[in-house]
Design an enzyme around this catalytic site. Structure first.
Site, short mmCIF file in Angstrom:
data_model
loop_
_atom_site.label_atom_id
_atom_site.label_comp_id
_atom_site.label_asym_id
_atom_site.label_seq_id
_atom_site.Cartn_x
_atom_site.Cartn_y
_atom_site.Cartn_z
N HIS A 235 115.44 120.80 71.94
CA HIS A 235 115.79 120.72 70.52
C HIS A 235 115.01 121.73 69.68
O HIS A 235 115.38 121.97 68.53
CB HIS A 235 115.63 119.29 69.96
N ASP B 213 114.50 116.03 59.23
CA ASP B 213 113.06 116.26 59.06
C ASP B 213 112.75 117.39 58.08
O ASP B 213 111.58 117.65 57.76
CB ASP B 213 112.33 116.42 60.39
N ASP C 61 113.42 126.00 65.26
CA ASP C 61 114.22 125.70 66.47
C ASP C 61 114.72 126.97 67.14
O ASP C 61 115.85 127.04 67.64
CB ASP C 61 115.39 124.75 66.13
N GLU D 123 118.68 114.24 64.06
CA GLU D 123 117.28 113.80 64.18
C GLU D 123 116.91 112.53 63.41
O GLU D 123 115.72 112.27 63.20
CB GLU D 123 116.30 114.94 63.86
N ASP E 262 115.72 122.62 57.81
CA ASP E 262 114.83 122.08 58.84
C ASP E 262 113.38 122.36 58.46
O ASP E 262 113.08 123.34 57.78
CB ASP E 262 115.14 122.80 60.17
N HIS F 30 118.48 117.83 67.82
CA HIS F 30 119.04 119.08 67.30
C HIS F 30 119.49 120.05 68.39
O HIS F 30 120.10 121.08 68.07
CB HIS F 30 118.03 119.75 66.35
N ASP G 238 118.80 119.13 59.67
CA ASP G 238 117.83 118.29 60.39
C ASP G 238 117.13 117.44 59.34
O ASP G 238 116.53 117.98 58.39
CB ASP G 238 116.84 119.22 61.10
N HIS H 101 111.53 122.96 60.94
CA HIS H 101 111.27 123.79 62.12
C HIS H 101 112.33 124.88 62.26
O HIS H 101 113.46 124.71 61.78
CB HIS H 101 111.31 122.93 63.39
N1 ARG Z 1 108.58 123.89 67.55
C1 ARG Z 1 108.46 122.65 68.26
C2 ARG Z 1 109.07 122.79 69.65
O1 ARG Z 1 109.60 123.80 69.98
C3 ARG Z 1 109.12 121.51 67.49
C4 ARG Z 1 110.61 121.56 67.39
C5 ARG Z 1 111.17 120.43 66.58
N2 ARG Z 1 112.60 120.50 66.54
C6 ARG Z 1 113.41 119.59 66.00
N3 ARG Z 1 114.71 119.79 66.13
N4 ARG Z 1 112.97 118.53 65.38
O2 ARG Z 1 109.01 121.87 70.43
MN MN Z 2 115.76 120.84 64.03
MN MN Z 3 113.08 119.73 62.65
#
Ligand code: ARG
Ligand code: MN
Ligand code: MN
Ligand code: MN
Length: 301
Positions: free
Chosen positions: A138, A227, A125, A270, A121, A98, A225, A123
């Site tokens: 990411h 996920d 990010d 992702e 998402d 991402h 994303d 998350h």
């Molecule tokens: N918050 C965590 C980090 O900063 C997880 C980020 C996950 N991001 C993603 N694009 N899957 O590392």
């Molecule tokens: Mn993401």
């Molecule tokens: Mn994510």
């Protein structure tokens, strides 16, 4: 109208190998033919070849891992996405991790300065170079696009003109403490899984659109994303988090955004075909394809 498919076999924004194979699997699964069947002209110039920068030549900058590699790749992606958009094509970027969204959204903003972003998402990010625990880029693209945190000269090319009221999240459920603070301080609208449970996905998407484009007149960049979906629906991804969107909730979001007629750019990120068993990989790739089809006009009737 033409879809310009940008295949980005890139994994430098996170530590797990394999996410760079995502776009190859998705194209091999027949996505381009499926989009043609929906009536689109589909342009695909092959997957991007990113020249590796060896880790030895790319030591961390502060906490940021692979900073030069990520910067170089995402900058190239910004250029390609921006060029397609300026020619009136709809860029579909297939990742890859991402961090690529730093590039895709920079390209969109360069073409449509008043664009808004819908970010789907688990998350946020939105870690900055100061708040990140992992150093994985990411987890940070949104903070760069908003111009938050200490400036990192390596990323000075990123379009940091996105306003905090022009992005909205759906699906969040794993947000770091520093990220929660950033979301609050900047008044950023986010619909976590709690709100999806409370209001239902139909109402959540309507509220999200009301926030970023109250008059339904701003170009929309959808960054999805995989996920965001529950791991039972999309298991092959690097940072799965239980309690996610159902198959239908994910598709509903895409369908509703297509219906606005405002979509100008789409990311699918992702998908990691080297995680979990073969059946899981097949399932995740197929779900990725069908999310894209829904965002590009496939209907159930
Ligand atoms: N918050 C965590 C980090 O900063 C997880 C980020 C996950 N991001 C993603 N694009 N899957 O590392
Ligand atoms: Mn993401
Ligand atoms: Mn994510
Ligand atoms: Mn976390």
């Amino acid at each position: 109208k033409t879809i310009a498919v940008v295949g980005c076999p890139f994994s430098g924004g996170q530590p797990r190998v394999g996410v760079d194979k995502g776009p190859i699997h998705i194209v091999e699964a027949g996505l381009l033919t499926q989009l043609k069947e929906l009536g689109w002209n589909v342009q695909f110039d092959g997957h991007h070849q990113f020249e590796e920068i060896s880790a030895a030549n790319d030591p961390p900058i502060g906490k940021l891992k692979n900073p030069r590699f990520v910067s170089k790749v995402t900058k190239a992606v910004a250029q390609v996405v921006g060029d397609h958009a300026k020619k009136g094509k709809l860029p579909l970027t297939i990742g890859g991790d991402h961090s690529l969204a730093m590039g895709t959204i920079s390209g969109t903003l360069d073409t449509y300065p008043d664009a808004c972003v819908i970010w789907i998402d688990a998350h946020a990010d939105i870690n900055t170079s100061d708040t990140t625990d992992t150093g994985n880029i990411h987890g940070m693209p949104v903070s760069f696009l908003l111009g938050l945190g200490s400036k990192v000269p390596e990323f000075s090319w990123v379009k940091s003109s996105l306003r905090p009221d022009r992005i909205v999240y759906i699906g969040l459920r794993d947000v770091d403490a520093g990220e929660k603070r950033i979301l609050k301080e900047n008044n950023i609208k986010a619909f976590s899984m709690h709100e999806v449970d409370k209001y239902g996905i139909g109402k959540v998407v309507e509220m999200a659109l009301d926030h970023v484009t109250p008059n339904r007149d701003r170009p929309i960049h959808l960054s999805f994303d995989v996920d965001a979906l529950d791991p039972t629906v999309a298991p092959s991804t690097g940072t799965p988090v239980r309690g996610g969107l159902t198959f239908r909730e994910g598709h509903y979001i895409c369908e509703a955004i297509y219906e606005t007629g405002l979509l100008v750019a789409l990311d699918l990120m992702e998908v990691n075909p080297s995680l979990e068993d073969e059946a899981s990989v097949k399932q995740t790739v197929a779900v990725g394809c069908s999310l894209v089809r829904s965002a590009l006009g496939e209907t159930l009737l």
